[in-house]
Design an enzyme around this catalytic site. Structure first.
Site, PDB file in Angstrom:
ATOM      1  N   GLU A 265       0.973  -1.029  -0.166  1.00 45.16           N
ATOM      2  CA  GLU A 265      -0.013   0.127  -0.080  1.00 45.16           C
ATOM      3  C   GLU A 265       1.148   1.099   0.102  1.00 45.16           C
ATOM      4  O   GLU A 265       1.386   1.672   1.192  1.00 45.16           O
ATOM      5  CB  GLU A 265      -0.855  -0.018   1.416  1.00 45.16           C
ATOM      6  CG  GLU A 265      -1.664  -1.477   1.482  1.00 45.16           C
ATOM      7  CD  GLU A 265      -3.267  -1.047   0.452  1.00 45.16           C
ATOM      8  OE1 GLU A 265      -3.352   0.096   0.075  1.00 45.16           O
ATOM      9  OE2 GLU A 265      -3.824  -2.159   0.457  1.00 45.16           O
ATOM     10  N   CYS A 299      -2.394   9.125   2.177  1.00 40.11           N
ATOM     11  CA  CYS A 299      -2.001   8.525   0.861  1.00 40.11           C
ATOM     12  C   CYS A 299      -3.176   9.141  -0.115  1.00 40.11           C
ATOM     13  O   CYS A 299      -2.802   9.280  -1.293  1.00 40.11           O
ATOM     14  CB  CYS A 299      -2.063   7.033   0.878  1.00 40.11           C
ATOM     15  SG  CYS A 299      -3.240   6.257   2.005  1.00 40.11           S
TER      16      CYS A 299
HETATM   17  P1  NAD Z   1       8.310   5.459   4.589  1.00 36.32           P
HETATM   18  O1  NAD Z   1       8.160   4.490   3.365  1.00 36.32           O
HETATM   19  O2  NAD Z   1       9.298   6.196   4.853  1.00 36.32           O
HETATM   20  O3  NAD Z   1       8.004   4.081   5.980  1.00 36.32           O
HETATM   21  C1  NAD Z   1       6.977   3.339   5.822  1.00 36.32           C
HETATM   22  C2  NAD Z   1       7.398   2.296   7.038  1.00 36.32           C
HETATM   23  O4  NAD Z   1       8.302   1.425   6.147  1.00 36.32           O
HETATM   24  C3  NAD Z   1       8.305   2.574   8.268  1.00 36.32           C
HETATM   25  O5  NAD Z   1       7.854   1.602   8.952  1.00 36.32           O
HETATM   26  C4  NAD Z   1       9.623   2.357   7.674  1.00 36.32           C
HETATM   27  O6  NAD Z   1      10.472   2.052   8.903  1.00 36.32           O
HETATM   28  C5  NAD Z   1       9.555   1.161   7.029  1.00 36.32           C
HETATM   29  N1  NAD Z   1      10.654   0.885   5.846  1.00 36.32           N
HETATM   30  C6  NAD Z   1      11.312   1.705   5.182  1.00 36.32           C
HETATM   31  N2  NAD Z   1      12.025   1.204   4.299  1.00 36.32           N
HETATM   32  C7  NAD Z   1      12.064  -0.067   4.703  1.00 36.32           C
HETATM   33  C8  NAD Z   1      12.796  -1.216   4.110  1.00 36.32           C
HETATM   34  N3  NAD Z   1      13.788  -1.270   3.145  1.00 36.32           N
HETATM   35  N4  NAD Z   1      12.386  -2.493   4.552  1.00 36.32           N
HETATM   36  C9  NAD Z   1      11.548  -2.698   5.443  1.00 36.32           C
HETATM   37  N5  NAD Z   1      10.880  -1.465   6.090  1.00 36.32           N
HETATM   38  C10 NAD Z   1      10.985  -0.283   5.534  1.00 36.32           C
HETATM   39  O7  NAD Z   1       6.592   5.993   4.637  1.00 36.32           O
HETATM   40  P2  NAD Z   1       6.268   7.219   5.561  1.00 36.32           P
HETATM   41  O8  NAD Z   1       6.923   8.663   5.327  1.00 36.32           O
HETATM   42  O9  NAD Z   1       6.071   6.783   6.904  1.00 36.32           O
HETATM   43  O10 NAD Z   1       4.678   7.273   5.071  1.00 36.32           O
HETATM   44  C11 NAD Z   1       4.298   8.259   4.064  1.00 36.32           C
HETATM   45  C12 NAD Z   1       4.007   7.145   2.754  1.00 36.32           C
HETATM   46  O11 NAD Z   1       3.224   6.042   2.959  1.00 36.32           O
HETATM   47  C13 NAD Z   1       3.413   8.133   1.645  1.00 36.32           C
HETATM   48  O12 NAD Z   1       4.003   7.746   0.488  1.00 36.32           O
HETATM   49  C14 NAD Z   1       1.970   7.636   1.705  1.00 36.32           C
HETATM   50  O13 NAD Z   1       1.346   7.637   0.548  1.00 36.32           O
HETATM   51  C15 NAD Z   1       2.219   6.205   2.147  1.00 36.32           C
HETATM   52  N6  NAD Z   1       0.842   5.527   2.629  1.00 36.32           N
HETATM   53  C16 NAD Z   1       0.274   4.832   1.628  1.00 36.32           C
HETATM   54  C17 NAD Z   1      -0.977   4.223   2.195  1.00 36.32           C
HETATM   55  C18 NAD Z   1      -1.809   3.425   1.290  1.00 36.32           C
HETATM   56  O14 NAD Z   1      -2.735   2.752   1.878  1.00 36.32           O
HETATM   57  N7  NAD Z   1      -1.364   3.369  -0.193  1.00 36.32           N
HETATM   58  C19 NAD Z   1      -1.321   4.470   3.736  1.00 36.32           C
HETATM   59  C20 NAD Z   1      -0.537   5.392   4.361  1.00 36.32           C
HETATM   60  C21 NAD Z   1       0.744   5.925   3.903  1.00 36.32           C
END
Ligand code: NAD
Length: 513
Positions: A265, A299
């Site tokens: 997501e 998102c």
């Molecule tokens: P992010 O990608 O920085 O982090 C999200 C999560 O992923 C965190 O828990 C982080 O520690 C983990 N993570 C990052 N790299 C990783 C890796 N290589 N392996 C394993 N885990 C890893 O995102 P953010 O800044 O917290 O959130 C914002 C983003 O999330 C935006 O792009 C938003 O659109 C998206 N989002 C999407 C949805 C959806 O349902 N489509 C919902 C909420 C947020």
């Protein structure tokens, strides 16, 4: 913040102070380095959490895999009963948890309560579903044979979540995974670790009261390195990851390399098409809430308005008027519409987007800027901004997680607007504002929006839990929450039973001995 009852909320949620991290049973806490959670609301240190080390992680996985053996044998409706109790507990804790979400993440208290309501709703949905994990029966081509399919529990589900929905995304996954007989290991965002601890405490109370192992729900804390422990772990058949597209590409590759499943997501770049037949009042409400709600950190936030040239000036004036009324400030104060961004890095990205759009030829029509002075000490409060831009600017193609709205003009037919709407890498949410049946149906047709969510006369943000949630292309293709999203949390088995004394082979193959 104490004037808004934060201290009491923290006490109600069992967050006293420090060392509340990894939990596989409340006796076992993380022992890694400390994350300090600061509120973007006022910059205050809320509490500290220990991160999960490799050794801690092994203990968590032992607890999770052992608990799975107990949990999967409970009949699904009994698992549903536990989820029902969890939903009841959330009702009791709704105000406290909503407040913590608001204080740790920065969204308005109303939106914090809304997030907890989504958790309650998905629990109700999961309870009903626990009696409906249906497979099909098929007619066998062989006489005296019966064929059917059934869904079995999958195992340990890894959940990685983003900061912006610090509690609801976990519940969307976990409520379904639990009724499916799976156990969950959750790594919340390192930016909102206390929301994770609070949810774990609530779940643990329910499991304890039912004499069930707490390992059915496990919490680990830390940054991407802790997430990678799960993506690399062959004991985890499914990793559900919510966050940026960059993160999703890493997770997808790591999990696929071991032939695991991932549910992704990821980011959106959501647009509302405003046609000549749009209701302008509805358009303004949908667009402004979509662009500035959660300070543009959903998102599904509205990032692009694609407006027909015949009504462009009218829509623009109405939106500019609405922006003049926005009040920015402490999100716990219900008089404010817009709270802070999550941290100062997010402020830097916001400022960079405004510089970039001007460099590419765009025109700022609502000035942005970072607010300073009393009430804005955290440095995370920014003014929602609007720029007139072109669809192909690099910055317009990019998801900036902040309240920046781009106005784009289209002329001619609805097909032109749909081309612009689909002409980005992401495919999460989309909307059309129109009272014209032909335009609306075209937008929803196979030749219309290419997104996972397509709305008519509703904005892009604010999905209900009853539908499957997710998007295409760079959004990752996963579906969570309602409809038949539960199937990803189970493994399907096809069973054929022969109740005769013969052994006929399929496809009529002869094999005489
Ligand atoms: P992010 O990608 O920085 O982090 C999200 C999560 O992923 C965190 O828990 C982080 O520690 C983990 N993570 C990052 N790299 C990783 C890796 N290589 N392996 C394993 N885990 C890893 O995102 P953010 O800044 O917290 O959130 C914002 C983003 O999330 C935006 O792009 C938003 O659109 C998206 N989002 C999407 C949805 C959806 O349902 N489509 C919902 C909420 C947020």
């Amino acid at each position: 913040a104490s004037q808004f009852g934060i201290d009491k909320a923290l006490r109600d949620l069992g967050i006293q102070d420090i060392n509340n991290g990894t939990s596989t049973g409340s006796s076992s806490f993380g022992s890694g380095e400390v994350i300090s959670s600061h509120s973007p609301v006022d910059g205050a240190l809320i509490a500290k959490v220990n991160t999960t080390t490799k050794e801690d992680y092994e203990k968590v996985m032992e607890a999770a895999t052992a608990s799975f053996k107990t949990w999967r044998t409970k009949p699904a409706p009994l698992r549903g009963e536990i989820v029902r109790q969890f939903g009841e507990k959330l009702r009791e804790k709704k105000e406290a948890l909503g407040k913590l979400v608001s204080f740790e993440m920065g969204k308005s208290y109303q939106e914090g309560l809304g997030e907890v309501q989504e958790m309650i709703d998905i629990c109700d949905f999961a309870v009903g579903l626990s009696r409906q994990l249906h497979g099909l029966t098929m007619h066998s081509e062989r006489p005296g044979h019966r064929m059917y399919e059934q869904y079995h529990s999958l195992g340990v589900v890894g959940i990685i979540s983003a900061f912006n929905f610090p509690v609801a995304v976990w519940a969307w996954n976990t409520a379904l995974a639990w009724i499916c007989g799976d156990v969950c290991v959750w790594k919340p965002s390192e930016k909102t670790p206390l929301c994770g601890v609070a949810c774990q405490n609530i779940a643990a109370e329910v499991f304890k009261a039912n004499d069930l192992p707490e390992g059915i729900s496990c919490l680990i804390n830390g940054d991407y390195k802790v997430g990678e422990m799960m993506t690399n772990d062959t004991r985890i058949p499914l990793v559900s990851a919510t966050g940026s597209t960059r993160m999703g590409k890493n997770v997808a590759q790591t999990v696929a390399a071991r032939l695991g499943k991932s549910l992704l997501e990821l980011g959106g770049n959501n647009a509302i098409i405003v046609t000549p037949d749009a209701d302008i009042k509805m358009t303004v409400i949908g667009a402004v809430f979509g662009a500035v709600g959660t300070a543009g950190q959903r998102c599904t936030s509205t990032r692009r308005l694609i407006i027909h040239d015949s009504i462009y000036d009218k829509v623009k004036t109405a939106i500019l008027d609405a922006y003049k009324q926005l009040r920015i400030g402490n999100p716990l104060d219900e008089n404010n519409h817009v709270g802070p961004l999550i941290d100062t890095d997010a402020v830097t990205s916001y400022k960079a987007a405004l510089t970039k759009v001007v460099e590419e030829g765009g025109k700022i029509i609502v000035e942005g800027g970072v607010l300073e002075g009393e009430g804005y000490e955290s440095g995370c409060y920014v003014k929602p901004a609007i720029a007139e831009a072109k669809a192909d600017y690099k910055i317009v193609q990019h998801e900036t997680f902040a309240p920046v709205l781009y106005l784009l003009k289209y002329s001619g037919t609805i097909e032109n607007a749909i081309d612009t709407q689909n002409g980005v890498a992401q495919g999460l949410s989309s909307a059309i504002m129109t009272n014209n049946l032909r335009e609306a149906e075209h937008f929803l047709s196979v030749a219309g929006s290419d997104c996972g969510i397509a709305n008519v006369n509703i904005g892009t943000s604010g999905a209900e839990i009853g539908g499957a949630f997710g998007g295409e292309k760079d959004t990752g293709g996963g579906r969570e929450s309602g409809s038949d999203a539960w199937k990803v949390y189970m493994r399907r088995q096809t069973n054929t039973i022969n109740y005769t004394t013969e052994l006929p082979l399929a496809q009529g193959i002869k094999f005489d001995l």
